[in-house]
Design an enzyme around this catalytic site. Structure first.
Site, PDB file in Angstrom:
ATOM      1  CB  SER A  22       6.112  -1.893 -11.940  1.00 23.87           C
ATOM      2  OG  SER A  22       6.460  -2.616 -10.700  1.00 23.87           O
ATOM      3  CE  LYS A  73      -3.622  -3.884  -6.669  1.00 20.81           C
ATOM      4  NZ  LYS A  73      -3.601  -2.790  -5.436  1.00 20.81           N
ATOM      5  CG  ASP A 109      -2.217  -3.090  -1.083  1.00 25.90           C
ATOM      6  OD1 ASP A 109      -0.994  -3.041  -1.485  1.00 25.90           O
ATOM      7  OD2 ASP A 109      -3.375  -2.958  -2.186  1.00 25.90           O
ATOM      8  CB  ALA A 134     -14.268   4.288   0.830  1.00 27.35           C
ATOM      9  N   GLY A 136      -9.176   1.341  -2.928  1.00 26.83           N
ATOM     10  CA  GLY A 136      -8.556   0.332  -2.802  1.00 26.83           C
ATOM     11  C   GLY A 136      -7.639   0.133  -1.425  1.00 26.83           C
ATOM     12  CG  MET A 211      -0.483  10.679  -5.990  1.00 22.33           C
ATOM     13  SD  MET A 211      -1.395   9.084  -6.099  1.00 22.33           S
ATOM     14  CE  MET A 211      -2.425   9.609  -7.517  1.00 22.33           C
ATOM     15  CE1 TYR A 236       4.315   5.045  -5.183  1.00 25.29           C
ATOM     16  CE2 TYR A 236       2.499   4.038  -3.895  1.00 25.29           C
ATOM     17  CZ  TYR A 236       3.277   4.255  -5.137  1.00 25.29           C
ATOM     18  OH  TYR A 236       2.593   3.521  -6.360  1.00 25.29           O
ATOM     19  N   GLY A 257       3.895   6.775   3.028  1.00 23.68           N
ATOM     20  CA  GLY A 257       3.544   5.464   2.261  1.00 23.68           C
ATOM     21  C   GLY A 257       4.493   4.661   1.749  1.00 23.68           C
TER      22      GLY A 257
HETATM   23  P1  NAD Z   1      -8.712   4.842  -5.467  1.00 21.34           P
HETATM   24  O1  NAD Z   1      -8.873   5.495  -6.525  1.00 21.34           O
HETATM   25  O2  NAD Z   1      -9.054   3.391  -5.132  1.00 21.34           O
HETATM   26  O3  NAD Z   1      -9.608   5.439  -4.273  1.00 21.34           O
HETATM   27  C1  NAD Z   1      -9.516   7.127  -4.294  1.00 21.34           C
HETATM   28  C2  NAD Z   1     -10.104   7.594  -2.678  1.00 21.34           C
HETATM   29  O4  NAD Z   1      -9.682   8.865  -2.826  1.00 21.34           O
HETATM   30  C3  NAD Z   1     -11.477   7.483  -2.619  1.00 21.34           C
HETATM   31  O5  NAD Z   1     -11.644   7.176  -1.229  1.00 21.34           O
HETATM   32  C4  NAD Z   1     -11.875   8.837  -3.025  1.00 21.34           C
HETATM   33  O6  NAD Z   1     -13.100   9.243  -2.465  1.00 21.34           O
HETATM   34  C5  NAD Z   1     -10.675   9.468  -2.549  1.00 21.34           C
HETATM   35  N1  NAD Z   1     -10.614  11.014  -3.109  1.00 21.34           N
HETATM   36  C6  NAD Z   1     -10.190  11.208  -4.348  1.00 21.34           C
HETATM   37  N2  NAD Z   1     -10.012  12.643  -4.751  1.00 21.34           N
HETATM   38  C7  NAD Z   1     -10.331  13.062  -3.430  1.00 21.34           C
HETATM   39  C8  NAD Z   1     -10.569  14.410  -2.997  1.00 21.34           C
HETATM   40  N3  NAD Z   1     -10.341  15.427  -3.835  1.00 21.34           N
HETATM   41  N4  NAD Z   1     -11.104  14.768  -1.637  1.00 21.34           N
HETATM   42  C9  NAD Z   1     -11.497  13.639  -0.893  1.00 21.34           C
HETATM   43  N5  NAD Z   1     -11.252  12.260  -1.039  1.00 21.34           N
HETATM   44  C10 NAD Z   1     -10.516  12.055  -2.415  1.00 21.34           C
HETATM   45  O7  NAD Z   1      -7.476   4.921  -5.048  1.00 21.34           O
HETATM   46  P2  NAD Z   1      -6.310   3.597  -4.234  1.00 21.34           P
HETATM   47  O8  NAD Z   1      -5.805   2.756  -5.228  1.00 21.34           O
HETATM   48  O9  NAD Z   1      -7.208   3.568  -2.948  1.00 21.34           O
HETATM   49  O10 NAD Z   1      -4.902   4.573  -3.780  1.00 21.34           O
HETATM   50  C11 NAD Z   1      -5.076   5.884  -3.061  1.00 21.34           C
HETATM   51  C12 NAD Z   1      -3.622   6.244  -2.638  1.00 21.34           C
HETATM   52  O11 NAD Z   1      -2.782   5.293  -1.876  1.00 21.34           O
HETATM   53  C13 NAD Z   1      -2.866   6.645  -4.212  1.00 21.34           C
HETATM   54  O12 NAD Z   1      -1.989   7.641  -3.676  1.00 21.34           O
HETATM   55  C14 NAD Z   1      -2.103   5.295  -4.158  1.00 21.34           C
HETATM   56  O13 NAD Z   1      -0.659   5.514  -4.835  1.00 21.34           O
HETATM   57  C15 NAD Z   1      -1.798   4.954  -2.799  1.00 21.34           C
HETATM   58  N6  NAD Z   1      -1.342   3.655  -2.478  1.00 21.34           N
HETATM   59  C16 NAD Z   1      -0.164   3.175  -1.672  1.00 21.34           C
HETATM   60  C17 NAD Z   1       0.036   2.038  -1.489  1.00 21.34           C
HETATM   61  C18 NAD Z   1       1.255   1.694  -0.677  1.00 21.34           C
HETATM   62  O14 NAD Z   1       1.690   0.635  -0.418  1.00 21.34           O
HETATM   63  N7  NAD Z   1       1.773   2.582  -0.117  1.00 21.34           N
HETATM   64  C19 NAD Z   1      -0.655   0.835  -1.953  1.00 21.34           C
HETATM   65  C20 NAD Z   1      -2.175   1.197  -2.704  1.00 21.34           C
HETATM   66  C21 NAD Z   1      -2.224   2.505  -3.056  1.00 21.34           C
END
Ligand code: NAD
Length: 287
Positions: A22, A73, A109, A134, A136, A211, A236, A257
């Site tokens: 982190s 969370k 977030d 859909a 987090g 990512m 990010y 991001g």
């Molecule tokens: P999560 O695991 O909760 O959700 C993943 C999402 O991606 C789902 O909707 C899933 O259906 C979709 N997905 C995964 N593989 C896919 C594919 N091949 N094709 C289509 N859809 C696909 O993940 P999260 O925690 O919501 O994180 C998502 C991204 O956001 C990550 O890169 C994370 O690092 C980033 N994030 C950034 C911040 C920020 O402050 N910038 C905060 C939280 C998360």
């Protein structure tokens, strides 16, 4: 070496597992020192079933607050004394404020996402958003955008285990923000995605696509983008995804991001200290 920790120094922390990677301790301790706030921030590796003990320790040690990260969370939300409106709808908490023993859970977030757009001169009110995802991050954005007065939120997700979450979010928003039109579509329907983006003001990738190690991938055909579309990403790492690069190529406004990440952290800082985090100074320090 500076002696900034004393007998009166307050403690804040990150709870979750893993936490070793982190960047939060560096960011918050930099900010506390910069603003001469008598506090220190540490990361503790805590599993889901240890959360009740960890939160009791927060009360016992009169810790001012904490961040909660994966996988804790959702369980944290069930253990709070009070929840912010967004945390209540989402059922997740990433910031805890200890108000004299009463633990109040927030989710920042979505706040960070909205603030990151504001930094680019983009307001969320009355806007039409297309949000890919859909999970987090996506849910936090969808809920905050609706609470902040977006006109329409169209959610695209593939038919995986996250799809029902979109349906649950739409149901909750119908109650919490009845004026906002929430539409759910299958990501596989390319014609629907094209039409929705054509009608949108803001496009957000809130999936893990793009990512590392899958950088270079994007869910959006570059032909669907246009110059007056605002394009945001939650990813990010890398700092610029293929989607962001495609949008930049045609001169569209972008919000990568990293900005969301910084501003969601700043929102937590404000909740704990009442002060604006020295974001610009930290960015300069980090660079
Ligand atoms: P999560 O695991 O909760 O959700 C993943 C999402 O991606 C789902 O909707 C899933 O259906 C979709 N997905 C995964 N593989 C896919 C594919 N091949 N094709 C289509 N859809 C696909 O993940 P999260 O925690 O919501 O994180 C998502 C991204 O956001 C990550 O890169 C994370 O690092 C980033 N994030 C950034 C911040 C920020 O402050 N910038 C905060 C939280 C998360």
């Amino acid at each position: 070496m500076e002696t900034w920790i004393s007998g009166t120094t307050g403690l804040l922390c990150l709870l979750g597992s893993p936490v070793g990677h982190s960047g939060s301790p560096a960011m918050y301790n930099f900010s506390f020192q910069k603003q001469k706030i008598d506090a220190a921030y540490l990361a503790f590796d805590v599993k889901k079933d240890q959360m009740p003990q960890a939160l009791d320790a927060m009360r016992l040690f009169k810790m001012r607050g904490a961040n909660i990260t994966m996988p804790c969370k959702n369980v944290a939300a069930t253990l709070m004394d009070e929840l912010s409106p967004a945390a209540k709808i989402i059922g997740a908490v990433n910031v805890v404020v200890n108000d004299h023993g009463k633990l109040i859970g927030h989710i920042t977030d979505g706040i960070g996402f909205v603030r990151n757009l504001k930094e680019q001169g983009v307001a969320i009110k009355d806007k039409r958003l297309v949000v890919l995802g859909a999970g987090g991050a996506a849910t936090a954005i969808q809920v905050q955008a609706a609470l902040d007065g977006a006109r329409q939120v169209t959610i695209f997700n593939r038919q995986d285990e996250f799809y029902p979450r979109a349906e649950a979010t739409a149901k909750k928003l119908a109650k919490a923000a009845p004026d906002v039109e929430v539409v759910i579509e299958h990501l596989e329907a390319a014609d629907k995605l094209k039409a929705a983006i054509a009608a949108a003001d803001i496009l957000v990738n809130a999936t893990t696509v793009g990512m590392k190690p899958n950088d270079g991938e994007s869910l959006v055909n570059p032909d669907f983008l246009r110059q007056d579309l605002v394009v945001a990403d939650t990813v990010y790492n890398p700092l610029k995804t293929k989607l962001i690069e495609d949008a930049e190529k045609i001169g569209a406004k972008v919000a990568p991001g990293k900005g969301m990440l910084l501003w969601q952290g700043a929102a937590g800082y404000k909740l704990w200290t009442g002060q604006d985090m020295p974001v610009k100074a930290y960015q300069a320090f980090e660079a």
